[in-house]
Design a protein around this motif. Structure first.
Motif, PDB file in Angstrom:
ATOM      1  N   MET A   1      11.856  -0.652   0.816  1.00 44.24           N
ATOM      2  CA  MET A   1      10.516  -1.078   0.386  1.00 44.24           C
ATOM      3  C   MET A   1       9.490  -0.673   1.516  1.00 44.24           C
ATOM      4  N   ILE A   2       9.850  -0.354   2.774  1.00 42.80           N
ATOM      5  CA  ILE A   2       8.955   0.169   3.638  1.00 42.80           C
ATOM      6  C   ILE A   2       8.599   1.699   2.895  1.00 42.80           C
ATOM      7  N   GLY A   3       9.410   2.335   2.392  1.00 41.65           N
ATOM      8  CA  GLY A   3       8.938   3.501   1.642  1.00 41.65           C
ATOM      9  C   GLY A   3       8.142   3.292   0.278  1.00 41.65           C
ATOM     10  N   ALA A   4       8.343   2.336  -0.324  1.00 44.59           N
ATOM     11  CA  ALA A   4       7.607   1.870  -1.339  1.00 44.59           C
ATOM     12  C   ALA A   4       6.079   1.492  -0.874  1.00 44.59           C
ATOM     13  N   CYS A   5       6.011   0.892   0.219  1.00 46.43           N
ATOM     14  CA  CYS A   5       4.729   0.804   0.672  1.00 46.43           C
ATOM     15  C   CYS A   5       3.942   1.866   1.204  1.00 46.43           C
ATOM     16  N   PHE A   6       4.573   3.048   1.546  1.00 51.05           N
ATOM     17  CA  PHE A   6       3.937   4.141   1.898  1.00 51.05           C
ATOM     18  C   PHE A   6       3.340   4.745   0.582  1.00 51.05           C
ATOM     19  N   LEU A   7       4.259   4.805  -0.367  1.00 44.17           N
ATOM     20  CA  LEU A   7       3.850   5.431  -1.605  1.00 44.17           C
ATOM     21  C   LEU A   7       2.645   4.523  -2.272  1.00 44.17           C
ATOM     22  N   ILE A   8       2.756   3.311  -2.333  1.00 43.70           N
ATOM     23  CA  ILE A   8       1.552   2.484  -2.671  1.00 43.70           C
ATOM     24  C   ILE A   8       0.237   2.614  -2.123  1.00 43.70           C
ATOM     25  N   ASP A   9       0.312   2.941  -0.893  1.00 40.54           N
ATOM     26  CA  ASP A   9      -0.814   3.224   0.007  1.00 40.54           C
ATOM     27  C   ASP A   9      -1.374   4.449  -0.710  1.00 40.54           C
ATOM     28  N   LEU A  10      -0.699   5.369  -0.635  1.00 44.60           N
ATOM     29  CA  LEU A  10      -1.164   6.860  -1.047  1.00 44.60           C
ATOM     30  C   LEU A  10      -1.630   7.076  -2.384  1.00 44.60           C
ATOM     31  N   MET A  11      -0.842   6.382  -3.476  1.00 47.91           N
ATOM     32  CA  MET A  11      -1.275   6.070  -4.772  1.00 47.91           C
ATOM     33  C   MET A  11      -2.586   5.480  -5.134  1.00 47.91           C
ATOM     34  N   PHE A  12      -2.625   4.460  -4.320  1.00 45.05           N
ATOM     35  CA  PHE A  12      -3.775   3.514  -4.912  1.00 45.05           C
ATOM     36  C   PHE A  12      -4.983   3.244  -3.739  1.00 45.05           C
ATOM     37  N   PHE A  13      -4.505   3.657  -2.649  1.00 46.47           N
ATOM     38  CA  PHE A  13      -5.645   3.313  -1.553  1.00 46.47           C
ATOM     39  C   PHE A  13      -6.150   4.486  -0.483  1.00 46.47           C
ATOM     40  N   GLU A  14      -5.394   5.572  -0.874  1.00 47.57           N
ATOM     41  CA  GLU A  14      -5.993   6.812   0.032  1.00 47.57           C
ATOM     42  C   GLU A  14      -7.185   7.184  -0.045  1.00 47.57           C
ATOM     43  N   ASN A  15      -7.992   7.195  -1.214  1.00 49.55           N
ATOM     44  CA  ASN A  15      -9.381   7.678  -1.315  1.00 49.55           C
ATOM     45  C   ASN A  15     -10.097   6.677  -2.142  1.00 49.55           C
ATOM     46  N   THR A  16      -9.901   5.501  -1.986  1.00 53.00           N
ATOM     47  CA  THR A  16     -10.748   4.479  -2.500  1.00 53.00           C
ATOM     48  C   THR A  16     -11.750   3.699  -1.454  1.00 53.00           C
ATOM     49  N   LEU A  17     -12.718   3.149  -2.094  1.00 52.65           N
ATOM     50  CA  LEU A  17     -13.576   2.563  -1.094  1.00 52.65           C
ATOM     51  C   LEU A  17     -13.201   0.768  -1.422  1.00 52.65           C
ATOM     52  N   ASP A  18     -11.997   0.425  -1.148  1.00 50.44           N
ATOM     53  CA  ASP A  18     -11.615  -0.800  -1.500  1.00 50.44           C
ATOM     54  C   ASP A  18     -12.188  -1.907  -0.623  1.00 50.44           C
ATOM     55  N   GLY A  19     -13.061  -1.477   0.481  1.00 51.23           N
ATOM     56  CA  GLY A  19     -13.784  -2.272   1.251  1.00 51.23           C
ATOM     57  C   GLY A  19     -14.871  -2.898   0.628  1.00 51.23           C
ATOM     58  N   LEU A  20     -15.274  -2.258  -0.385  1.00 47.84           N
ATOM     59  CA  LEU A  20     -16.660  -2.472  -0.960  1.00 47.84           C
ATOM     60  C   LEU A  20     -16.702  -3.813  -1.976  1.00 47.84           C
TER      61      LEU A  20
ATOM     62  N   ALA B   1      -6.285  -4.257 -11.540  1.00 46.07           N
ATOM     63  CA  ALA B   1      -7.028  -3.466 -10.745  1.00 46.07           C
ATOM     64  C   ALA B   1      -6.819  -3.593  -9.173  1.00 46.07           C
ATOM     65  N   THR B   2      -6.812  -2.542  -8.390  1.00 47.53           N
ATOM     66  CA  THR B   2      -6.403  -2.385  -6.904  1.00 47.53           C
ATOM     67  C   THR B   2      -7.403  -2.463  -6.072  1.00 47.53           C
ATOM     68  N   CYS B   3      -8.739  -2.447  -6.535  1.00 51.91           N
ATOM     69  CA  CYS B   3      -9.820  -2.257  -5.705  1.00 51.91           C
ATOM     70  C   CYS B   3     -10.117  -2.939  -4.517  1.00 51.91           C
ATOM     71  N   GLY B   4      -9.454  -4.184  -4.864  1.00 52.34           N
ATOM     72  CA  GLY B   4      -9.491  -5.282  -3.578  1.00 52.34           C
ATOM     73  C   GLY B   4     -10.911  -5.564  -3.255  1.00 52.34           C
ATOM     74  N   CYS B   5     -11.919  -6.092  -3.676  1.00 52.66           N
ATOM     75  CA  CYS B   5     -12.916  -6.138  -3.255  1.00 52.66           C
ATOM     76  C   CYS B   5     -13.026  -7.297  -2.344  1.00 52.66           C
ATOM     77  N   PHE B   6     -13.279  -7.098  -1.110  1.00 56.80           N
ATOM     78  CA  PHE B   6     -13.364  -8.340  -0.195  1.00 56.80           C
ATOM     79  C   PHE B   6     -11.983  -9.374  -0.105  1.00 56.80           C
ATOM     80  N   GLU B   7     -10.976  -8.891  -0.601  1.00 52.73           N
ATOM     81  CA  GLU B   7      -9.789  -9.683  -0.702  1.00 52.73           C
ATOM     82  C   GLU B   7      -8.623  -8.748  -0.734  1.00 52.73           C
ATOM     83  N   ASP B   8      -7.406  -9.266  -0.258  1.00 51.94           N
ATOM     84  CA  ASP B   8      -6.229  -8.597  -0.395  1.00 51.94           C
ATOM     85  C   ASP B   8      -5.648  -8.394  -1.813  1.00 51.94           C
ATOM     86  N   VAL B   9      -4.778  -7.158  -1.825  1.00 56.29           N
ATOM     87  CA  VAL B   9      -4.311  -6.780  -3.154  1.00 56.29           C
ATOM     88  C   VAL B   9      -2.708  -6.866  -2.911  1.00 56.29           C
ATOM     89  N   ASP B  10      -2.198  -7.685  -4.000  1.00 58.03           N
ATOM     90  CA  ASP B  10      -0.654  -8.057  -3.855  1.00 58.03           C
ATOM     91  C   ASP B  10       0.097  -7.163  -4.882  1.00 58.03           C
TER      92      ASP B  10
END
Length: 221
Positions: free
Chosen positions: A202-221, A144-153
């Motif tokens: 690895m920097i490119g991988a970080c951008f890809l991960i951001d868009l794939m899993f965190f672009e439209n998520t409410l991961d702060g909830l 799960a990549t929702c990261g509710c109140f915590e970091d996602v590794d």
């Protein structure tokens, strides 16, 4: 260091890279997807590079997390040192023949390596490849990549997937930031002696991960 791609000399000293997405006021107010801009910093918070996403409004707002893009990364003098290209591809485990693949160039026009998504029914998995498309490292995310109140590794592993040598972390930065601006803060931890070309990938991988899993998520909830 004279054999390093121009502009990547600084990565030779780093084992930690911070990527901070800049807040876009228009996106925060209107909910319109704008071109992403990122500051890339060292562990002291000093800016090393600046990254700007290039694509059109149609791609950003209709395709959103799947959108194709070119991200141009410049050093402190404004010289482009890394180019990241992502074509429009599938993001579903039901279409394993057309999963994500991202190309990283450094200097622009010269392949530094690739990020290739691997099929898995449960876990986010990627392979880091060098310029010859030889496998170098694996990246494995959590169930799960929702990261509710915590970091996602996302763990960076050796090819046998047994030993962990680093990680890409999505830092939880609070309800207001995540829900209303959708901005992201990431950290990349890798061995200091890792090839600088692979650090660029690895920097490119970080951008890809951001868009794939965190672009439209409410991961702060």
């Amino acid at each position: 260091t004279h054999n390093l791609p121009p502009g990547l000399e600084y990565l030779n000293q780093l084992d930690q890279i911070i990527i901070h997405q800049q807040v876009e006021l228009l996106e925060a107010i209107l909910g319109t997807e704008t071109s992403s801009k990122y500051e890339i910093k060292n562990h002291l918070g000093q800016r090393v590079y600046f990254a700007v996403e290039e694509n059109d409004c149609f791609d950003r707002n209709l395709c959103s997390p799947l959108r194709s893009f070119t991200i141009r990364i410049t050093d402190t003098t404004g010289r482009e040192v890394i180019t990241v290209n992502r074509p429009l591809r599938c993001n579903s485990c039901w279409f394993p023949c057309f999963l994500q693949e991202l190309e990283v160039q450094s200097p622009p026009g010269t392949i530094a390596g690739y990020v290739v998504q691997n099929w898995d029914p449960f876990l986010p998995k990627f392979t880091i490849q060098n310029e010859s498309k030889e496998d170098v490292l694996k990246i494995i995310g959590p169930y799960a990549t929702c990261g509710c109140f915590e970091d996602v590794d996302f763990e960076v592993k050796a090819l046998n997937e047994m030993s962990t040598i680093g990680k890409i972390s999505k830092y939880w930065s609070g309800f207001v930031n995540n829900v209303f601006t959708n901005t992201a803060n990431f950290g990349i931890q890798v061995p200091v002696d890792l090839d600088v070309r692979i650090k660029a990938v690895m920097i490119g991988a970080c951008f890809l991960i951001d868009l794939m899993f965190f672009e439209n998520t409410l991961d702060g909830l």
